[in-house]
Design an enzyme around this catalytic site. Structure first.
Site, PDB file in Angstrom:
ATOM      1  N   HIS A 166       0.830  -1.219   0.000  1.00 24.39           N
ATOM      2  CA  HIS A 166       0.000   0.000   0.000  1.00 24.39           C
ATOM      3  C   HIS A 166       0.865   1.270   0.000  1.00 24.39           C
ATOM      4  CE1 HIS A 166      -3.293  -2.707   1.429  1.00 24.39           C
ATOM      5  NE2 HIS A 166      -2.297  -3.239   2.120  1.00 24.39           N
ATOM      6  N   SER A 287      15.048  21.735 -15.622  1.00 20.86           N
ATOM      7  CA  SER A 287      13.872  22.578 -15.834  1.00 20.86           C
ATOM      8  C   SER A 287      14.325  23.908 -16.403  1.00 20.86           C
ATOM      9  CB  SER A 287      13.151  22.801 -14.499  1.00 20.86           C
ATOM     10  OG  SER A 287      12.374  23.982 -14.561  1.00 20.86           O
ATOM     11  N   LYS A 293      16.378  21.859 -10.450  1.00 21.99           N
ATOM     12  CA  LYS A 293      15.675  20.608 -10.743  1.00 21.99           C
ATOM     13  C   LYS A 293      16.442  19.627 -11.610  1.00 21.99           C
ATOM     14  CE  LYS A 293      11.580  19.790 -10.519  1.00 21.99           C
ATOM     15  NZ  LYS A 293      10.201  19.529 -10.910  1.00 21.99           N
ATOM     16  N   GLU A 300       9.695   8.720 -16.610  1.00 21.64           N
ATOM     17  CA  GLU A 300       8.291   9.113 -16.832  1.00 21.64           C
ATOM     18  C   GLU A 300       7.805   8.679 -18.215  1.00 21.64           C
ATOM     19  OE1 GLU A 300       7.571  13.284 -14.918  1.00 21.64           O
ATOM     20  OE2 GLU A 300       9.673  13.122 -15.481  1.00 21.64           O
TER      21      GLU A 300
END
Ligand code: ARG
Length: 468
Positions: A166, A287, A293, A300
């Protein structure tokens, strides 16, 4: 590669004998597949060369014609490979483009190539050979990824980290164990591609349009020449069947799902909140506005590939369902989906392999997280069962009370004092602290397939042998 604009007024030279007029431009646009099936050029030519050799061996055409055809086809192939070939939309597909060029090159003998054959068995052959190659590529890609995961497993066979259910801390596990979980998944994927490959390895050539042929062809000969185990056994099924593509897509979709799960873990693990892994600059991006970043874009995008791969599977199922036997033009819609899915899969496998091979696991962060969230509560309960002969249900209850106490005091389980412990249950002794550490916890899970470093090392050894 250049495409001509076709002359819509003249009838098709390949099948236009009974046609007074050529197709409307829109008809041509919906009908043509050359825009994408040119990817089958190599398979088409290999199949035609085998077919021509067989036609000569069986005396259906002369050796001289067969030789001219086979040589001419090699010229066509080299023209295609060097980008000199002018593909024609009016000639619909790769099969007719190749044959038309062959006629330009060698003249009359070219007209004998299509004896005892149809585009229906030709496309079934070409596509099957293409998918077969992709199954091999997928297997190779999966093996490379499995080896990289194994190297990660070996480097951190006994590093501890939290195991989750979970996405809540459950029990400590080892880094090696977590890496090996993916090795198992990708091994099943590899086996699925292998199974599909075995089943698809029957040669469609000779089924002709749908009914077979009256010419004395030798299907065994072409099957062997093209690396198939045997010819297919029913001509109707042969030209109507796209199971091989569906099975490939199904295996690809399951692989993409596994890749997506691993990618998701890498996204989570590389976040500032987790810091379990550091991804390399080579597989990250920055970024344009936030200078600090480092984004896990490769992960992804891999996570997302399942969308188009599963989409391709659903699309092909939808195309195939409800088609009467044998061939219908609907089936021309099979290829783009499979091409795109295969390209996406190979790219995702390569990107994952690169990312996993480059990534650094942060041993300290993993270990610190391993002990958080009362992760050794099950070890404590098991200890109560073993040391105090308590029924497990009661041990579960007592441990729950101890967790509640630790939570109230704002400490982890190993930080409770013996008096704290005894306040919950009289019988608890000093020995209990021996099972509360994360290293002891993982070392104790020696059941076959468990997370103990001894088990993990045994599995690594087994996989290294298997992947030699
Ligand atoms: N371009 C067709 C395809 O991709 C080849 C087979 C055409 N057969 C036919 N009878 N029109 O499916």
């Amino acid at each position: 590669m250049s495409d001509d604009t076709s002359d819509a007024k003249s009838a098709n030279t390949m099948w236009g004998g009974r046609f007074a007029e050529g197709p409307d431009a829109i008809m041509e646009a919906i009908n043509a597949s050359i825009g994408f099936d040119r990817r089958l050029a190599q398979q088409d030519i290999e199949g035609s060369r085998a077919h021509a050799a067989m036609l000569a061996a069986t005396g259906i055409i002369t050796d001289k014609d067969a030789e001219a055809i086979r040589e001419g086809l090699l010229t066509v192939l080299s023209e295609i490979e060097s980008g000199k070939f002018a593909f024609s939309t009016a000639l619909e597909d790769i099969h007719m483009n190749v044959e038309a060029r062959l006629r330009e090159l060698i003249g009359a003998p070219a007209g004998r190539l299509h004896t005892a054959r149809s585009r229906n068995d030709q496309v079934a052959l070409d596509f099957r050979m293409w998918v077969r190659e992709q199954a091999d590529a997928a297997i190779a890609g999966l093996e490379a990824l499995m080896k990289t995961l194994l190297a990660q497993a070996e480097a951190g066979a006994d590093w501890v980290m939290p195991g989750f259910t979970h996405l809540q801390v459950a029990q400590p596990v080892t880094w090696g164990h977590h890496m090996l979980a993916y090795v198992e998944m990708f091994a099943r994927d590899r086996a699925r591609f292998g199974d599909a490959r075995k089943r698809m390895n029957e040669c469609p050539l000779g089924a002709a349009a749908l009914a077979g042929t009256s010419f004395p062809i030798d299907r065994q000969m072409t099957a062997e020449a093209l690396g198939f185990d045997r010819p297919t056994a029913n001509s109707l099924d042969t030209v109507a069947d796209r199971d091989f593509a569906l099975e490939f897509l199904a295996a690809a979709a399951i692989t993409a799902m596994h890749l997506s799960r691993l990618a998701e873990e890498l996204v989570i693990w590389s976040s500032a909140q987790f810091r379990f892994v550091t991804l390399s600059d080579r597989f990250s991006t920055g970024s344009s506005i936030m200078p600090q970043k480092k984004n896990p874009d490769a992960a992804e995008l891999i996570r997302a590939k399942i969308g188009r791969i599963l989409g391709a599977l659903v699309a092909l199922f939808t195309v195939m369902k409800g088609l009467p036997l044998a061939y219908s033009k609907d089936m021309q819609e099979d290829k783009e989906q499979v091409f795109d899915a295969a390209d996406s899969l190979m790219l995702a496998l390569a990107a994952m392999e690169g990312m996993v091979s480059d990534m650094n696991a942060n041993r300290e962060a993993l270990e610190a997280a391993a002990g958080a969230g009362f992760s050794t509560a099950t070890d404590l309960a098991d200890w109560l069962v073993r040391a105090l002969n308590m029924p497990f249900r009661e041990a579960h209850h007592v441990t729950g009370a101890l967790v509640a106490l630790a939570e109230k005091k704002g400490v982890d389980l190993p930080d409770l004092t013996l008096d704290d412990m005894k306040s919950v249950h009289e019988g608890i002794t000093e020995d209990v602290f021996g099972v509360l550490g994360v290293h002891n916890s993982v070392a104790s899970r020696t059941s076959y397939g468990g997370t103990a470093p001894t088990q993990v090392r045994a599995q690594i050894k087994r996989w290294k042998e298997a992947l030699k």
